[in-house]
Design a protein around this motif. Structure first.
Motif, PDB file in Angstrom:
ATOM      1  N   SER A  44       1.174  -1.207   0.606  1.00 52.30           N
ATOM      2  CA  SER A  44      -0.164  -0.112   0.295  1.00 52.30           C
ATOM      3  C   SER A  44       0.614   1.172   0.045  1.00 52.30           C
ATOM      4  CB  SER A  44      -0.762   0.208   1.568  1.00 52.30           C
ATOM      5  OG  SER A  44      -0.229  -0.344   2.312  1.00 52.30           O
ATOM      6  N   ARG A  45       1.797   1.110   1.220  1.00 50.52           N
ATOM      7  CA  ARG A  45       2.862   1.907   0.169  1.00 50.52           C
ATOM      8  C   ARG A  45       3.846   2.750  -0.456  1.00 50.52           C
ATOM      9  NH1 ARG A  45       8.963   2.418   3.385  1.00 50.52           N
ATOM     10  NH2 ARG A  45       9.434   4.335   2.325  1.00 50.52           N
ATOM     11  N   ALA A  46       3.835   1.374  -1.674  1.00 54.00           N
ATOM     12  CA  ALA A  46       4.432   1.187  -2.576  1.00 54.00           C
ATOM     13  C   ALA A  46       3.565   2.205  -3.745  1.00 54.00           C
ATOM     14  CB  ALA A  46       5.083  -0.090  -2.832  1.00 54.00           C
ATOM     15  N   ALA A  47       2.384   1.371  -3.570  1.00 48.82           N
ATOM     16  CA  ALA A  47       0.840   2.068  -4.496  1.00 48.82           C
ATOM     17  C   ALA A  47       0.583   3.589  -4.046  1.00 48.82           C
ATOM     18  CB  ALA A  47      -0.529   1.629  -4.188  1.00 48.82           C
ATOM     19  N   GLU A  48       0.880   4.296  -2.740  1.00 51.73           N
ATOM     20  CA  GLU A  48       0.465   5.792  -2.222  1.00 51.73           C
ATOM     21  C   GLU A  48       1.909   6.331  -3.252  1.00 51.73           C
ATOM     22  OE1 GLU A  48       0.008   6.207   1.218  1.00 51.73           O
ATOM     23  OE2 GLU A  48      -1.888   4.817   1.594  1.00 51.73           O
ATOM     24  N   GLU A  49       3.105   5.976  -3.548  1.00 48.18           N
ATOM     25  CA  GLU A  49       3.938   6.661  -3.725  1.00 48.18           C
ATOM     26  C   GLU A  49       4.111   6.934  -5.362  1.00 48.18           C
ATOM     27  OE1 GLU A  49       7.854   4.729  -2.276  1.00 48.18           O
ATOM     28  OE2 GLU A  49       7.762   5.215  -0.472  1.00 48.18           O
ATOM     29  N   LEU A  50       4.102   5.660  -5.598  1.00 46.82           N
ATOM     30  CA  LEU A  50       3.240   5.524  -7.130  1.00 46.82           C
ATOM     31  C   LEU A  50       2.530   5.836  -7.791  1.00 46.82           C
ATOM     32  CD1 LEU A  50       4.671   3.830  -9.554  1.00 46.82           C
ATOM     33  CD2 LEU A  50       3.070   2.219 -10.025  1.00 46.82           C
ATOM     34  N   ALA A  51       1.241   6.533  -6.736  1.00 44.71           N
ATOM     35  CA  ALA A  51       0.698   7.082  -7.241  1.00 44.71           C
ATOM     36  C   ALA A  51       1.057   9.112  -7.436  1.00 44.71           C
ATOM     37  CB  ALA A  51      -0.911   7.542  -6.280  1.00 44.71           C
ATOM     38  N   GLY A  52       2.124   8.801  -5.839  1.00 41.33           N
ATOM     39  CA  GLY A  52       2.491  10.539  -6.223  1.00 41.33           C
ATOM     40  C   GLY A  52       3.137  10.662  -7.087  1.00 41.33           C
ATOM     41  N   VAL A  53       4.169   9.638  -8.030  1.00 43.28           N
ATOM     42  CA  VAL A  53       5.311  10.419  -8.679  1.00 43.28           C
ATOM     43  C   VAL A  53       4.297   9.979 -10.264  1.00 43.28           C
ATOM     44  CG1 VAL A  53       7.016   8.951 -10.435  1.00 43.28           C
ATOM     45  CG2 VAL A  53       6.963   8.677  -7.994  1.00 43.28           C
ATOM     46  N   SER A  54       2.955   8.984 -10.203  1.00 43.54           N
ATOM     47  CA  SER A  54       1.797   9.432 -11.486  1.00 43.54           C
ATOM     48  C   SER A  54       1.566  10.613 -11.576  1.00 43.54           C
ATOM     49  CB  SER A  54       1.230   8.969 -11.333  1.00 43.54           C
ATOM     50  OG  SER A  54      -0.070   8.449 -12.481  1.00 43.54           O
ATOM     51  N   ALA A  55       1.119  11.598 -10.585  1.00 46.94           N
ATOM     52  CA  ALA A  55       0.710  12.878 -10.229  1.00 46.94           C
ATOM     53  C   ALA A  55       1.375  13.665 -10.918  1.00 46.94           C
ATOM     54  CB  ALA A  55      -0.188  12.586  -8.541  1.00 46.94           C
ATOM     55  N   ALA A  56       2.804  13.566  -9.912  1.00 42.99           N
ATOM     56  CA  ALA A  56       3.763  14.377 -10.446  1.00 42.99           C
ATOM     57  C   ALA A  56       4.121  14.395 -12.403  1.00 42.99           C
ATOM     58  CB  ALA A  56       5.397  14.416  -9.614  1.00 42.99           C
ATOM     59  N   LEU A  57       4.049  13.340 -12.630  1.00 42.86           N
ATOM     60  CA  LEU A  57       3.921  13.612 -13.827  1.00 42.86           C
ATOM     61  C   LEU A  57       3.110  13.747 -14.910  1.00 42.86           C
ATOM     62  CD1 LEU A  57       6.288  12.292 -16.033  1.00 42.86           C
ATOM     63  CD2 LEU A  57       4.749   9.989 -16.109  1.00 42.86           C
ATOM     64  N   ARG A  58       1.533  13.642 -14.353  1.00 36.08           N
ATOM     65  CA  ARG A  58       0.869  14.097 -15.517  1.00 36.08           C
ATOM     66  C   ARG A  58       0.835  15.752 -15.276  1.00 36.08           C
ATOM     67  NH1 ARG A  58      -1.933  10.157 -12.822  1.00 36.08           N
ATOM     68  NH2 ARG A  58      -2.972  11.560 -11.115  1.00 36.08           N
ATOM     69  N   GLU A  59       1.739  16.418 -13.780  1.00 35.18           N
ATOM     70  CA  GLU A  59       1.424  17.491 -14.181  1.00 35.18           C
ATOM     71  C   GLU A  59       2.523  18.220 -14.439  1.00 35.18           C
ATOM     72  OE1 GLU A  59       2.676  21.144 -10.681  1.00 35.18           O
ATOM     73  OE2 GLU A  59       1.903  19.711  -9.909  1.00 35.18           O
ATOM     74  N   LEU A  60       3.780  17.598 -15.129  1.00 36.26           N
ATOM     75  CA  LEU A  60       5.208  17.644 -15.622  1.00 36.26           C
ATOM     76  C   LEU A  60       4.175  17.883 -16.850  1.00 36.26           C
ATOM     77  CD1 LEU A  60       7.678  19.134 -16.154  1.00 36.26           C
ATOM     78  CD2 LEU A  60       7.871  16.296 -16.185  1.00 36.26           C
ATOM     79  N   GLN A  61       3.261  16.490 -17.580  1.00 35.00           N
ATOM     80  CA  GLN A  61       3.138  16.598 -18.861  1.00 35.00           C
ATOM     81  C   GLN A  61       1.876  18.259 -18.743  1.00 35.00           C
ATOM     82  OE1 GLN A  61       1.089  12.505 -18.844  1.00 35.00           O
ATOM     83  NE2 GLN A  61       2.778  12.111 -19.991  1.00 35.00           N
ATOM     84  N   GLU A  62       1.088  18.204 -18.311  1.00 29.69           N
ATOM     85  CA  GLU A  62       0.159  19.664 -18.605  1.00 29.69           C
ATOM     86  C   GLU A  62       1.161  20.490 -18.575  1.00 29.69           C
ATOM     87  OE1 GLU A  62      -2.899  19.950 -19.044  1.00 29.69           O
ATOM     88  OE2 GLU A  62      -3.222  17.726 -19.056  1.00 29.69           O
ATOM     89  N   ARG A  63       1.519  21.170 -18.058  1.00 27.13           N
ATOM     90  CA  ARG A  63       3.024  22.550 -18.398  1.00 27.13           C
ATOM     91  C   ARG A  63       3.261  22.679 -19.638  1.00 27.13           C
ATOM     92  NH1 ARG A  63       6.628  22.428 -12.839  1.00 27.13           N
ATOM     93  NH2 ARG A  63       5.190  21.279 -11.888  1.00 27.13           N
ATOM     94  N   ARG A  64       3.799  21.211 -19.989  1.00 26.84           N
ATOM     95  CA  ARG A  64       4.235  21.273 -21.325  1.00 26.84           C
ATOM     96  C   ARG A  64       3.440  21.190 -22.774  1.00 26.84           C
ATOM     97  NH1 ARG A  64       9.651  21.945 -21.586  1.00 26.84           N
ATOM     98  NH2 ARG A  64      11.246  20.315 -20.080  1.00 26.84           N
ATOM     99  N   ARG A  65       2.186  21.274 -22.391  1.00 26.13           N
ATOM    100  CA  ARG A  65       1.665  20.941 -23.701  1.00 26.13           C
ATOM    101  C   ARG A  65       1.435  22.929 -23.823  1.00 26.13           C
ATOM    102  NH1 ARG A  65      -3.113  17.171 -21.664  1.00 26.13           N
ATOM    103  NH2 ARG A  65      -2.083  15.452 -22.263  1.00 26.13           N
ATOM    104  N   TRP A  66       1.421  22.394 -25.306  1.00 25.59           N
ATOM    105  CA  TRP A  66       1.084  24.492 -25.327  1.00 25.59           C
ATOM    106  C   TRP A  66      -0.210  24.630 -26.017  1.00 25.59           C
ATOM    107  CZ3 TRP A  66      -0.867  26.189 -30.869  1.00 25.59           C
ATOM    108  CH2 TRP A  66      -0.219  27.785 -30.791  1.00 25.59           C
TER     109      TRP A  66
END
Length: 68
Positions: A44-66
């Motif tokens: 469950s801890r690993a899943a939470e950490e992975l979810a956090g990384v996933s959210a950060a990646l989505r945020e990065l993708q959104e910032r990169r969109r033109w």
């Protein structure tokens, strides 16, 4: 009737690839835990950490969109 901007972002592609591998590994660990072959304590801890990384990646993708 508009502009199409294609960005080559190899670092972002690599992050997405690593995220997929990590998600797959977590899924495999979950299956093993459900089979009783490994202890589920840290999953469950690993899943939470992975979810956090996933959210950060989505945020990065959104910032990169033109956006015009």
């Amino acid at each position: 009737d508009g502009y199409v901007v294609k960005l080559d972002l190899p670092e972002l592609k690599e992050l997405v690839s690593l995220m997929r591998y990590s998600s797959n590994n977590l899924n495999q660990l979950t299956v093993l835990a459900n089979m009783g072959r490994i202890n589920a304590t840290g999953l469950s801890r690993a899943a939470e950490e992975l979810a956090g990384v996933s959210a950060a990646l989505r945020e990065l993708q959104e910032r990169r969109r033109w956006r015009p």
